[in-house]
Design a protein around this motif. Structure first.
Motif, PDB file in Angstrom:
ATOM      1  N   CYS A  25       0.910  -1.119  -0.044  1.00 55.15           N
ATOM      2  CA  CYS A  25       0.131  -0.085  -0.152  1.00 55.15           C
ATOM      3  C   CYS A  25       0.918   1.264  -0.191  1.00 55.15           C
ATOM      4  N   ARG A  26       0.257   2.470  -0.182  1.00 53.54           N
ATOM      5  CA  ARG A  26       1.049   3.668  -0.258  1.00 53.54           C
ATOM      6  C   ARG A  26       0.763   4.130   1.275  1.00 53.54           C
ATOM      7  N   HIS A  40       1.739  10.084   0.332  1.00 47.66           N
ATOM      8  CA  HIS A  40       1.311  10.383  -1.438  1.00 47.66           C
ATOM      9  C   HIS A  40       1.582  11.818  -1.426  1.00 47.66           C
ATOM     10  N   ASP A  51       6.164   3.837  -0.062  1.00 48.61           N
ATOM     11  CA  ASP A  51       5.178   2.703  -0.292  1.00 48.61           C
ATOM     12  C   ASP A  51       5.767   1.608   0.586  1.00 48.61           C
ATOM     13  N   ASP A  65      -1.769   1.069  -6.555  1.00 43.82           N
ATOM     14  CA  ASP A  65      -2.909   2.130  -6.911  1.00 43.82           C
ATOM     15  C   ASP A  65      -3.976   1.366  -7.679  1.00 43.82           C
ATOM     16  N   TYR A  88      -4.354   7.398  -1.262  1.00 46.35           N
ATOM     17  CA  TYR A  88      -3.965   8.227  -2.405  1.00 46.35           C
ATOM     18  C   TYR A  88      -4.620   9.587  -2.467  1.00 46.35           C
TER      19      TYR A  88
END
Length: 298
Positions: A16-17, A20, A35, A117, A280
């Protein structure tokens, strides 16, 4: 550091991020994304800033003391070749999402083989794939195909110009499924517009994913080639087929795709926009990665 600590408290096994900056919510950090590929943090820098060394030192100290983090990498996208520096630890060779595994190359390539994403797209396919024939265009390493197979797809056809990417895609399927399930997946290392006849012979498809590069001369340039693609798409669509149309081009907002569909594929009706994945956040929603769903009617 406080924001990163908060984000790390919630991460699990899935890639996952966790930061961002590219979304533009905080102007001072637009050049930074971070990330999570368990157990590694990958920091990607899009510009060289005077204070980078200071906060990277703080980040390293935090990461070395954190119970979940065993590796820290920094990629400098503003330098030729986008080199990756391993600060400490061993980089993981696989990413995890929704119980599936995907090959990673965090230290070798500008693109690492798996894009967190696109999780909403993989979720969308998994939920709809049962018994369906799926066409995955611009398949890259076939992560969307893996999700479709998990969802029970009857057949998946992956097309990409890069045979090397598709080879990674084959391995992604082998990582997750027994040989008999992998036999329902095909890989075509061809130029899309030069191989349309072959796609027509494999058609019709119930679910189609369009996830092209935004500007890759010799392969696909969105403003020129997306209209061409939409005009030909009905030739391979089943009755009431669904299309997931994607585009990662911040300079083009959502209306770029909606106007193209209205002009070049009017029989496909807009069904909705897939949600943004967690992490995000975008200052301008229309500039994010586009994930629009259409359904063929009539």
């Amino acid at each position: 550091m406080e924001r990163l600590e908060t984000a790390m408290a919630d991460v699990g096994p899935d890639a996952c991020r966790i930061f961002h900056g590219r979304g533009g919510v905080d102007e001072a950090w637009k050049h930074v994304v971070i990330d999570w590929y368990r157990p590694a943090l990958l920091v990607t820098l899009y510009a060289d800033r005077e204070n980078s060394a200071d906060w990277l030192t703080q980040l390293q100290t935090m990461a070395e003391q954190h119970e979940k983090i065993e590796c820290l990498l920094v990629q400098r996208r503003y330098q030729a070749g986008a080199p990756v520096e391993r600060i400490f630890g061993e980089a993981p060779e696989q990413a995890t999402e929704s119980g599936l595994s995907y090959q990673l190359s965090l230290e070798k390539n500008q693109n690492h083989g798996f894009f967190p994403d696109m999780k909403p797209g993989r979720d969308w396919l998994r939920e709809r794939a049962a018994g369906k024939r799926v066409l995955n265009l611009f398949a890259y390493t076939c992560a969307l195909s893996v999700a479709a197979v998990q969802g029970g797809a009857q057949q998946v056809v992956n097309l990409d110009q890069s045979s090397r990417s598709l080879a990674v895609g084959r391995e992604n399927h082998r990582l997750n499924f027994p040989p008999e399930r992998c036999r329902s997946v095909r890989y075509l290392a061809h130029d899309l517009f030069k191989s349309w006849g072959r796609l027509k012979r494999l058609a019709p498809f119930d679910l189609v994913v369009l996830d092209p590069p935004s500007h890759q001369p010799g392969s696909f340039v969105a403003v020129k080639d997306y209209p061409r693609l939409l005009r030909r798409l009905p030739e391979v669509l089943a009755e009431k087929a669904e299309v997931l149309a994607c585009l990662n081009a911040p300079e083009l907002d959502d209306t770029f795709l909606t106007e193209l569909f209205a002009e070049h594929l009017p029989q496909a009706k807009f069904s909705g926009i897939l949600p943004q994945p967690t992490g995000y956040e975008e200052a301008e929603a229309g500039r994010r990665l586009k994930r629009l769903v259409y359904r063929l009617e009539g």
